[in-house]
Design a protein around this motif. Sequence first.
Motif, mmCIF file in Angstrom:
data_model
loop_
_atom_site.group_PDB
_atom_site.id
_atom_site.type_symbol
_atom_site.label_atom_id
_atom_site.label_comp_id
_atom_site.label_asym_id
_atom_site.label_seq_id
_atom_site.Cartn_x
_atom_site.Cartn_y
_atom_site.Cartn_z
ATOM 1 N N SER A 11 2.264 1.748 -3.424
ATOM 2 C CA SER A 11 1.212 2.213 -4.322
ATOM 3 C C SER A 11 0.963 3.714 -4.133
ATOM 4 C CB SER A 11 -0.074 1.431 -4.057
ATOM 5 O OG SER A 11 -1.146 1.981 -4.759
ATOM 6 N N GLU A 12 0.912 4.161 -2.884
ATOM 7 C CA GLU A 12 0.658 5.584 -2.611
ATOM 8 C C GLU A 12 1.840 6.455 -3.032
ATOM 9 O OE1 GLU A 12 -2.174 7.074 -1.635
ATOM 10 O OE2 GLU A 12 -3.083 5.088 -1.805
ATOM 11 N N GLN A 48 0.827 -1.207 0.000
ATOM 12 C CA GLN A 48 0.000 0.000 0.000
ATOM 13 C C GLN A 48 0.866 1.264 0.000
ATOM 14 O OE1 GLN A 48 -2.516 -0.518 3.400
ATOM 15 N NE2 GLN A 48 -3.817 -2.053 2.388
ATOM 16 N N VAL A 49 1.927 1.231 0.775
ATOM 17 C CA VAL A 49 2.844 2.373 0.815
ATOM 18 C C VAL A 49 3.456 2.594 -0.561
ATOM 19 C CG1 VAL A 49 5.062 3.192 1.712
ATOM 20 C CG2 VAL A 49 3.366 2.228 3.275
ATOM 21 N N LYS A 105 1.986 7.515 -6.596
ATOM 22 C CA LYS A 105 1.030 8.552 -7.000
ATOM 23 C C LYS A 105 1.558 9.962 -6.773
ATOM 24 C CE LYS A 105 -2.893 5.623 -5.768
ATOM 25 N NZ LYS A 105 -4.051 5.491 -4.845
#
Length: 65
Positions: free
Chosen positions: A15-16, A12-13, A19
Amino acid sequence: MAKANPLQFMQQVRSEVSKVAWPTRREVGLTTVMVFAMAALTAAFFSLTDILIRTGLTQVLNMFH
């Protein structure tokens, strides 16, 4: 809220972070120069203002001395 396991958390980290719109080296350099220029202008402005106020106040106080 349910806790994610460390592997999910790292995914998740990652992925963020992907962005995020990271600035280019040129943008960082220009921004840094602008910050230093504005800081110098601000310092000069307040120094001049201080000198003018001090000079005026000294002259007013000398009139009553």
